[in-house]
Structure formats: structure tokens, C-alpha cells
Design a protein around this motif. Structure first.
Motif, PDB file in Angstrom:
ATOM      1  N   GLN A 175      32.493  44.611  31.470  1.00 24.94           N
ATOM      2  CA  GLN A 175      32.412  43.254  31.982  1.00 24.94           C
ATOM      3  C   GLN A 175      33.736  42.513  31.789  1.00 24.94           C
ATOM      4  O   GLN A 175      34.520  42.846  30.891  1.00 24.94           O
ATOM      5  CB  GLN A 175      31.308  42.479  31.248  1.00 24.94           C
ATOM      6  CG  GLN A 175      29.901  42.812  31.669  1.00 24.94           C
ATOM      7  CD  GLN A 175      29.500  42.058  32.944  1.00 24.94           C
ATOM      8  OE1 GLN A 175      30.325  41.389  33.562  1.00 24.94           O
ATOM      9  NE2 GLN A 175      28.257  42.187  33.340  1.00 24.94           N
ATOM     10  N   LYS A 176      33.944  41.514  32.616  1.00 26.96           N
ATOM     11  CA  LYS A 176      35.129  40.671  32.413  1.00 26.96           C
ATOM     12  C   LYS A 176      34.983  39.909  31.102  1.00 26.96           C
ATOM     13  O   LYS A 176      33.875  39.503  30.705  1.00 26.96           O
ATOM     14  CB  LYS A 176      35.335  39.715  33.582  1.00 26.96           C
ATOM     15  CG  LYS A 176      34.281  38.646  33.786  1.00 26.96           C
ATOM     16  CD  LYS A 176      34.621  37.828  35.033  1.00 26.96           C
ATOM     17  CE  LYS A 176      33.586  36.744  35.292  1.00 26.96           C
ATOM     18  NZ  LYS A 176      33.553  35.683  34.294  1.00 26.96           N
ATOM     19  N   VAL A 177      36.102  39.739  30.413  1.00 23.02           N
ATOM     20  CA  VAL A 177      36.097  39.106  29.100  1.00 23.02           C
ATOM     21  C   VAL A 177      35.772  37.622  29.208  1.00 23.02           C
ATOM     22  O   VAL A 177      34.980  37.080  28.430  1.00 23.02           O
ATOM     23  CB  VAL A 177      37.460  39.311  28.417  1.00 23.02           C
ATOM     24  CG1 VAL A 177      37.525  38.535  27.105  1.00 23.02           C
ATOM     25  CG2 VAL A 177      37.717  40.795  28.179  1.00 23.02           C
ATOM     26  N   ASN A 178      36.379  36.951  30.151  1.00 23.75           N
ATOM     27  CA  ASN A 178      36.171  35.513  30.319  1.00 23.75           C
ATOM     28  C   ASN A 178      34.803  35.259  30.944  1.00 23.75           C
ATOM     29  O   ASN A 178      34.521  35.707  32.048  1.00 23.75           O
ATOM     30  CB  ASN A 178      37.276  34.929  31.207  1.00 23.75           C
ATOM     31  CG  ASN A 178      37.324  33.415  31.151  1.00 23.75           C
ATOM     32  OD1 ASN A 178      36.328  32.757  30.859  1.00 23.75           O
ATOM     33  ND2 ASN A 178      38.486  32.856  31.442  1.00 23.75           N
ATOM     34  N   ARG A 179      33.948  34.543  30.230  1.00 24.08           N
ATOM     35  CA  ARG A 179      32.607  34.291  30.744  1.00 24.08           C
ATOM     36  C   ARG A 179      32.614  33.321  31.915  1.00 24.08           C
ATOM     37  O   ARG A 179      31.715  33.347  32.756  1.00 24.08           O
ATOM     38  CB  ARG A 179      31.708  33.746  29.624  1.00 24.08           C
ATOM     39  CG  ARG A 179      31.441  34.757  28.505  1.00 24.08           C
ATOM     40  CD  ARG A 179      30.463  34.188  27.491  1.00 24.08           C
ATOM     41  NE  ARG A 179      30.158  35.156  26.443  1.00 24.08           N
ATOM     42  CZ  ARG A 179      29.322  34.923  25.435  1.00 24.08           C
ATOM     43  NH1 ARG A 179      28.712  33.732  25.350  1.00 24.08           N
ATOM     44  NH2 ARG A 179      29.106  35.847  24.518  1.00 24.08           N
ATOM     45  N   LYS A 180      33.595  32.437  31.950  1.00 19.10           N
ATOM     46  CA  LYS A 180      33.685  31.472  33.041  1.00 19.10           C
ATOM     47  C   LYS A 180      34.247  32.147  34.294  1.00 19.10           C
ATOM     48  O   LYS A 180      34.853  33.205  34.235  1.00 19.10           O
ATOM     49  CB  LYS A 180      34.584  30.298  32.638  1.00 19.10           C
ATOM     50  CG  LYS A 180      34.040  29.465  31.485  1.00 19.10           C
ATOM     51  CD  LYS A 180      34.955  28.294  31.185  1.00 19.10           C
ATOM     52  CE  LYS A 180      34.414  27.438  30.046  1.00 19.10           C
ATOM     53  NZ  LYS A 180      35.316  26.281  29.747  1.00 19.10           N
ATOM     54  N   GLY A 181      34.020  31.506  35.413  1.00 18.84           N
ATOM     55  CA  GLY A 181      34.581  32.012  36.647  1.00 18.84           C
ATOM     56  C   GLY A 181      36.101  31.979  36.616  1.00 18.84           C
ATOM     57  O   GLY A 181      36.704  31.075  36.027  1.00 18.84           O
ATOM     58  N   ILE A 182      36.717  32.966  37.241  1.00 23.64           N
ATOM     59  CA  ILE A 182      38.177  33.057  37.259  1.00 23.64           C
ATOM     60  C   ILE A 182      38.668  32.556  38.614  1.00 23.64           C
ATOM     61  O   ILE A 182      38.411  33.168  39.654  1.00 23.64           O
ATOM     62  CB  ILE A 182      38.631  34.497  37.013  1.00 23.64           C
ATOM     63  CG1 ILE A 182      38.192  34.934  35.617  1.00 23.64           C
ATOM     64  CG2 ILE A 182      40.146  34.626  37.166  1.00 23.64           C
ATOM     65  CD1 ILE A 182      38.453  36.388  35.318  1.00 23.64           C
ATOM     66  N   LYS A 183      39.365  31.431  38.599  1.00 19.17           N
ATOM     67  CA  LYS A 183      39.845  30.830  39.835  1.00 19.17           C
ATOM     68  C   LYS A 183      41.004  31.636  40.406  1.00 19.17           C
ATOM     69  O   LYS A 183      41.932  32.002  39.684  1.00 19.17           O
ATOM     70  CB  LYS A 183      40.285  29.391  39.585  1.00 19.17           C
ATOM     71  CG  LYS A 183      40.727  28.649  40.839  1.00 19.17           C
ATOM     72  CD  LYS A 183      41.097  27.211  40.518  1.00 19.17           C
ATOM     73  CE  LYS A 183      41.556  26.479  41.766  1.00 19.17           C
ATOM     74  NZ  LYS A 183      41.929  25.068  41.460  1.00 19.17           N
ATOM     75  N   LEU A 184      40.929  31.924  41.687  1.00 22.30           N
ATOM     76  CA  LEU A 184      42.021  32.608  42.375  1.00 22.30           C
ATOM     77  C   LEU A 184      43.000  31.551  42.873  1.00 22.30           C
ATOM     78  O   LEU A 184      42.609  30.602  43.560  1.00 22.30           O
ATOM     79  CB  LEU A 184      41.467  33.440  43.538  1.00 22.30           C
ATOM     80  CG  LEU A 184      40.368  34.451  43.179  1.00 22.30           C
ATOM     81  CD1 LEU A 184      39.946  35.232  44.418  1.00 22.30           C
ATOM     82  CD2 LEU A 184      40.824  35.390  42.074  1.00 22.30           C
ATOM     83  N   LYS A 185      44.267  31.744  42.523  1.00 19.25           N
ATOM     84  CA  LYS A 185      45.266  30.720  42.815  1.00 19.25           C
ATOM     85  C   LYS A 185      46.375  31.274  43.688  1.00 19.25           C
ATOM     86  O   LYS A 185      46.618  32.478  43.726  1.00 19.25           O
ATOM     87  CB  LYS A 185      45.862  30.175  41.504  1.00 19.25           C
ATOM     88  CG  LYS A 185      44.834  29.562  40.561  1.00 19.25           C
ATOM     89  CD  LYS A 185      45.496  29.099  39.287  1.00 19.25           C
ATOM     90  CE  LYS A 185      44.482  28.499  38.308  1.00 19.25           C
ATOM     91  NZ  LYS A 185      45.139  28.052  37.044  1.00 19.25           N
TER      92      LYS A 185
END
Length: 212
Positions: A175-185
Motif C-alpha cells: 500500500q502507499k505509505v501516505n494515507r491521504k490522497g496524493i495530489k498530482l501537480k
């Protein structure tokens, strides 16, 4: 006396016209300005990298499960997306998978999820499993590219390019480490957005100059 009164009336008409023109221009700018949708990765899971599941089916599952969220924050404008091209990279440089989200329309102030599985045949699986077995995390990059046009009332604007990306770090659970959504910039500033920020200042500066 009558001449003086006529001059004053003319001056008032000119002032009224200038104010009306300025506020009309400001209203038009507020009505027509647009903002690009926000794109983020809400979920990112690679079953084969989950060390807690050693079943043969899981080890041979060479897919990535992802949840892409597209958020239109504009309250009075819709967004039409052309086909959305997603490219997945291992260690941010090695392309491992591609996926296409078909074109669609998104209404005012709406958010949309596109969830799917993508075959990551390009990933060096033995190397990746060894890395997480040693307690290391792995970095993946997601790149999104599309063209959008905005619906204002009953008509559409011209299409605008939208290219964004972001890094996703995965641990030994897959799983991705960051629980929050990762914003694409975007890696570059948006000239259109910068111009929209400057426009109100230019309009009011123009009005002040007219009254000097």
C-alpha cells in the motif's frame, strides 16, 4: 449658467460610463475565468508486494490497483475531459504500465473517481520484492495527461492541456505509505492562471488612471 450645467452633466455621464464599463469588465472576467481540476491518487495497492500474503495467487498478481480522483471545484462551470492517459513509473523513471480513462463530462462542483487495475508487466518484480523484504520502501510515479474544455452556460471554451504527476511511496504491505490522497501537480506554472490573478489588478489600475 446653462453651459456650466451641461458640462457637469456630461462629466457625470462620462464618470458613469467609465464605472459601468469597469464593473462590466470585472463581472465578465469573474464569469469567464476557469480553474483546472484537481487530480489525486486516493488509493494505490500492489498485491504482489504485500509480504503478509504469500499465496501463489497473490505473488503472481502483477497488477496495480489505483483510485484516481478528479475534482471540479468550480460552482458554475463544467469540465469535459478528453481521453486521460495515465503512465506509471518505477523509481520515477522506468515506465511499467499505461492506462486510458475514456473521455467524459463532469458537472459543476463535482468529484469523480476512476478505479481500475492495470497490468504492470514492466516492473522488475524480483527486484521490487527483494527491496520491500529488506524493509525498504519503493517509489512510483503517476503521470496524467489530457486536454480539457470548460462548459460555461451552453458553450464550451477551447481545449487546454493538463499534464500533472506525483510520486507514490509503497511499503511492504503493498500500500502507499501516505494515507491521504496524493495530489498530482504540474512541474511548470500555468500562464493562464497567472494571467487570471493579475487581471483584477489591471482593471482597477485602468480605472484609476482614467480618473487622474
Amino acid at each position: 449658467m446653462s453651459e456650466g450645467g451641461g458640462g457637469g452633466g456630461c462629466g457625470r455621464c462620462c464618470c458613469s460610463f467609465i464605472f459601468t464599463s469597469g464593473f462590466t469588465a470585472l463581472f465578465m472576467w469573474l464569469s469567464l475565468r476557469t480553474s483546472k481540476p484537481t487530480c489525486s491518487i486516493q488509493d494505490f495497492y500492489i498485491p504482489a508486494l504485500n509480504r503478509s500474503d504469500n499465496s501463489t495467487a497473490t505473488r503472481n498478481n502483477h497488477t496495480i490497483r489505483f483510485d484516481l480522483k478528479l475534482d471540479n471545484g468550480m460552482k458554475d462551470k463544467g469540465v469535459h475531459y478528453a481521453n486521460i492517459s495515465l503512465t506509471f513509473f518505477y523509481n520515477s523513471t522506468v515506465p511499467i504500465a499505461n492506462f486510458t480513462v475514456p473521455e467524459f463530462y463532469q458537472g459543476h462542483n463535482k468529484n469523480t473517481h476512476r478505479r481500475a487495475l492495470v497490468d504492470a508487466s514492466g516492473l522488475p518484480w524480483a527486484e521490487a520484492r527483494d527491496a520491500v523484504a529488506n524493509g525498504s520502501t519503493l517509489s512510483f510515479k503517476v503521470r496524467l495527461a489530457t486536454r480539457v474544455k470548460y462548459k460555461i452556460m451552453v458553450w464550451y471554451t477551447k481545449r487546454h492541456s493538463l499534464v500533472v504527476g506525483g510520486d507514490v511511496v509503497v511499503n511492504d504491505s503493498g500500500q502507499k505509505v501516505n494515507r491521504k490522497g496524493i495530489k498530482l501537480k504540474s512541474g511548470a506554472p500555468d500562464p493562464a492562471t497567472q494571467w487570471m490573478r493579475v487581471m483584477p489588478f489591471l482593471i482597477f489600475t485602468f480605472l484609476i488612471i482614467l480618473f487622474l
